[in-house]
Design a protein around this motif. Structure first.
Motif, PDB file in Angstrom:
ATOM      1  N   LEU A 229       0.817  -1.210   0.000  1.00  0.00           N
ATOM      2  CA  LEU A 229       0.000   0.000   0.000  1.00  0.00           C
ATOM      3  C   LEU A 229       0.851   1.260   0.000  1.00  0.00           C
ATOM      4  CD1 LEU A 229      -2.860  -1.051   2.466  1.00  0.00           C
ATOM      5  CD2 LEU A 229      -2.933  -0.971  -0.036  1.00  0.00           C
ATOM      6  N   ARG A 230       1.727   1.411   0.972  1.00  0.00           N
ATOM      7  CA  ARG A 230       2.507   2.643   1.082  1.00  0.00           C
ATOM      8  C   ARG A 230       3.526   2.775  -0.058  1.00  0.00           C
ATOM      9  NH1 ARG A 230      -0.900   5.609   3.923  1.00  0.00           N
ATOM     10  NH2 ARG A 230      -1.406   4.654   5.923  1.00  0.00           N
ATOM     11  N   GLU A 231       3.840   1.633  -0.703  1.00  0.00           N
ATOM     12  CA  GLU A 231       4.758   1.699  -1.843  1.00  0.00           C
ATOM     13  C   GLU A 231       4.108   2.404  -3.028  1.00  0.00           C
ATOM     14  OE1 GLU A 231       6.089  -2.188  -2.818  1.00  0.00           O
ATOM     15  OE2 GLU A 231       6.967  -2.582  -0.846  1.00  0.00           O
ATOM     16  N   ARG A 232       2.784   2.334  -3.085  1.00  0.00           N
ATOM     17  CA  ARG A 232       2.081   2.910  -4.236  1.00  0.00           C
ATOM     18  C   ARG A 232       1.709   4.370  -3.996  1.00  0.00           C
ATOM     19  NH1 ARG A 232      -2.201  -1.054  -6.862  1.00  0.00           N
ATOM     20  NH2 ARG A 232      -3.569   0.014  -5.405  1.00  0.00           N
ATOM     21  N   TYR A 233       0.947   4.629  -2.934  1.00  0.00           N
ATOM     22  CA  TYR A 233       0.494   5.991  -2.633  1.00  0.00           C
ATOM     23  C   TYR A 233       0.565   6.216  -1.125  1.00  0.00           C
ATOM     24  CZ  TYR A 233      -1.491   5.687  -7.346  1.00  0.00           C
ATOM     25  OH  TYR A 233      -1.665   5.519  -8.697  1.00  0.00           O
ATOM     26  N   PRO A 263      -4.676   9.872  -6.623  1.00  0.00           N
ATOM     27  CA  PRO A 263      -3.403   9.271  -6.185  1.00  0.00           C
ATOM     28  C   PRO A 263      -3.519   8.691  -4.772  1.00  0.00           C
ATOM     29  CG  PRO A 263      -3.293  11.640  -5.942  1.00  0.00           C
ATOM     30  CD  PRO A 263      -4.622  11.362  -6.564  1.00  0.00           C
ATOM     31  N   VAL A 264      -4.451   7.767  -4.590  1.00  0.00           N
ATOM     32  CA  VAL A 264      -4.646   7.082  -3.311  1.00  0.00           C
ATOM     33  C   VAL A 264      -4.853   5.598  -3.575  1.00  0.00           C
ATOM     34  CG1 VAL A 264      -5.676   9.093  -2.151  1.00  0.00           C
ATOM     35  CG2 VAL A 264      -7.159   7.449  -3.332  1.00  0.00           C
ATOM     36  N   ALA A 285      -6.788   0.987 -11.726  1.00  0.00           N
ATOM     37  CA  ALA A 285      -5.477   0.464 -11.336  1.00  0.00           C
ATOM     38  C   ALA A 285      -5.144   0.732  -9.872  1.00  0.00           C
ATOM     39  CB  ALA A 285      -4.399   1.070 -12.234  1.00  0.00           C
ATOM     40  N   ASN A 286      -5.711   1.787  -9.297  1.00  0.00           N
ATOM     41  CA  ASN A 286      -5.394   2.106  -7.896  1.00  0.00           C
ATOM     42  C   ASN A 286      -6.297   1.377  -6.905  1.00  0.00           C
ATOM     43  OD1 ASN A 286      -7.644   3.654  -8.659  1.00  0.00           O
ATOM     44  ND2 ASN A 286      -7.218   5.219  -7.105  1.00  0.00           N
TER      45      ASN A 286
END
Length: 403
Positions: A229-233, A263-264, A285-286
């Motif tokens: 999770l934190r790697e993405r947003y 961007p979440v 994708a998110n």
């Protein structure tokens, strides 16, 4: 030690809060016999209790015309559901499966109302009322202003009292007044929240134990890649609409449109029995979409929770200091959502006026305004300090040790 009979309505939102309490009672040496349905065998037996089962439709709270959730416009609607849907079905079955067993005290679900009083009287034992929502100072629907003189309410009154008289005759107990049927009875009333979060707490006496939510990990929770999770947003939004009314694909499509380009991280728990195939090629994708997510773990990685405002989900989120965007659907959910909003820990939306823009605006407000987080932390602190199921078990055992 005492023999305890626990009788809880077979619904996720009622069984789950009781599990920590029952686990603690058995750990403390009490012998607990828990009467419920086969569906909940695994999690109940993990508490150390003995399970006795009876037949009950697994989807009753989704499809049964009497029991399925609704927006109560008058207390008689709620009381009719209790008598016709819960008491009439559960009390005879409970008495059948326990046979001639003896118990020292009873723990019964508040949704049973007068049914718990019947069981306690027939067994000749004192009782504790397990309240999975807020304690109701007034029955559900009492604040809607529907005229009690209207034809529909007169018919509901007569239908409810007809069943009540039949049950009173069957079990040889006195006939209660209409307003006594949903009342929280018992020597003690266990409420899984804090006095601070409880509306109108000043109207409730010392027989109400405010123990906070029953936070106990689910052993059947699947693994989830939290590290991704934190790697993405930097922010994560979690969406779950409970276990009864979670099959609304139109709502999920709205969420895709509202949040798909933000961007979440968005984690959507769609429900084990929800067919997401029609939306499979539309998932942004998110988004991470799973049929079931370990909610207690997920909330510890969540910045905003989008929820139906069920009492369990709301309490768990606030316990972990997570602010909310709430879309109450039915039953006590509007009451819960209004309380959260009144205390400043979230925003309640009208289910009839949802759009991608409305959802997006609400999420942006809660994410960007630190006051929501601050107020969620304030409620969360009160829930954590309430003592949980360990304090509840101690208070119950101490009370009956003195009786």
């Amino acid at each position: 030690m005492a023999r305890v009979l626990a009788v809880i309505t077979p619904a996720e939102g009622h069984v789950n809060p009781s599990l920590g309490l029952v686990t603690q009672l058995t750990d403390n040496g009490e012998e607990v016999v828990y009467v419920c349905t086969e569906e909940y065998r695994s999690r109940i037996e993990q508490t150390g209790a003995q399970l006795l089962t009876y037949p009950f439709p697994q989807d009753a709270f989704s499809h049964d015309p009497v029991m399925k959730p609704q927006e109560y416009k008058h207390p008689y609607q709620f009381i009719y559901m209790m008598v016709g849907g819960i008491i009439r079905r559960m009390v005879p079955e409970v008495l059948r499966v326990i046979g001639n067993q003896k118990f020292d005290y009873l723990i019964f679900d508040s949704l049973m109302g007068w049914g718990g009083t019947i069981l306690a009287e027939k067994l000749g034992i004192p009782a504790v009322c397990s309240i999975a929502s807020f304690a109701f100072v007034e029955p559900l629907g009492a604040d809607q202003g529907l005229n009690a003189e209207e034809t529909d309410t007169k018919e509901l009154y007569e239908a409810t009292m007809k069943i009540t008289r039949e049950l009173a005759h069957e079990f040889q107990v006195s006939i209660p007044a209409m307003e006594e049927i949903p009342a929280h009875a018992g020597r003690l009333k266990l409420v899984y929240t804090s006095r601070y979060f409880q509306p109108e707490a000043e109207k409730l006496d010392d027989s109400f134990i405010f123990a906070g939510p029953s936070i106990i990990p689910r052993q059947d929770a699947p693994a989830f890649p939290f590290e991704l999770l934190r790697e993405r947003y930097p922010h994560t939004v979690y969406i779950s609409m409970g276990t009864i009314l979670n099959k609304n694909l139109d709502f999920y499509q709205l969420c895709f449109e509202a949040f798909g380009d933000l961007p979440v991280n968005v984690v959507l728990s769609s429900g084990r029995y929800t067919d997401m195939k029609p939306l499979a090629d539309r998932i942004p994708a998110n988004f991470i979409v799973k049929p079931y997510v370990a909610q207690l773990e997920m909330l510890q990685h969540t910045d905003v929770f989008i929820t139906h405002a069920g009492m369990n989900s709301t309490s768990e989120a606030l316990y972990y200091n997570v602010p909310l965007v709430m879309i109450p659907l039915t039953s006590d959910q509007p009451l819960v959502a209004n309380r959260v909003q009144a205390l400043g820990a979230g925003i309640a939306l009208d289910k009839h006026n949802l759009s991608p823009a409305v959802l997006r605006e609400a999420l942006a407000e809660v994410l960007s305004n630190p006051l929501y987080k601050q107020q969620a932390c304030l409620i969360g602190e009160s829930l954590g300090q309430a003592g949980g199921y360990k304090r509840a078990a101690d208070m119950i055992m101490n009370h009956f040790a003195k009786v």
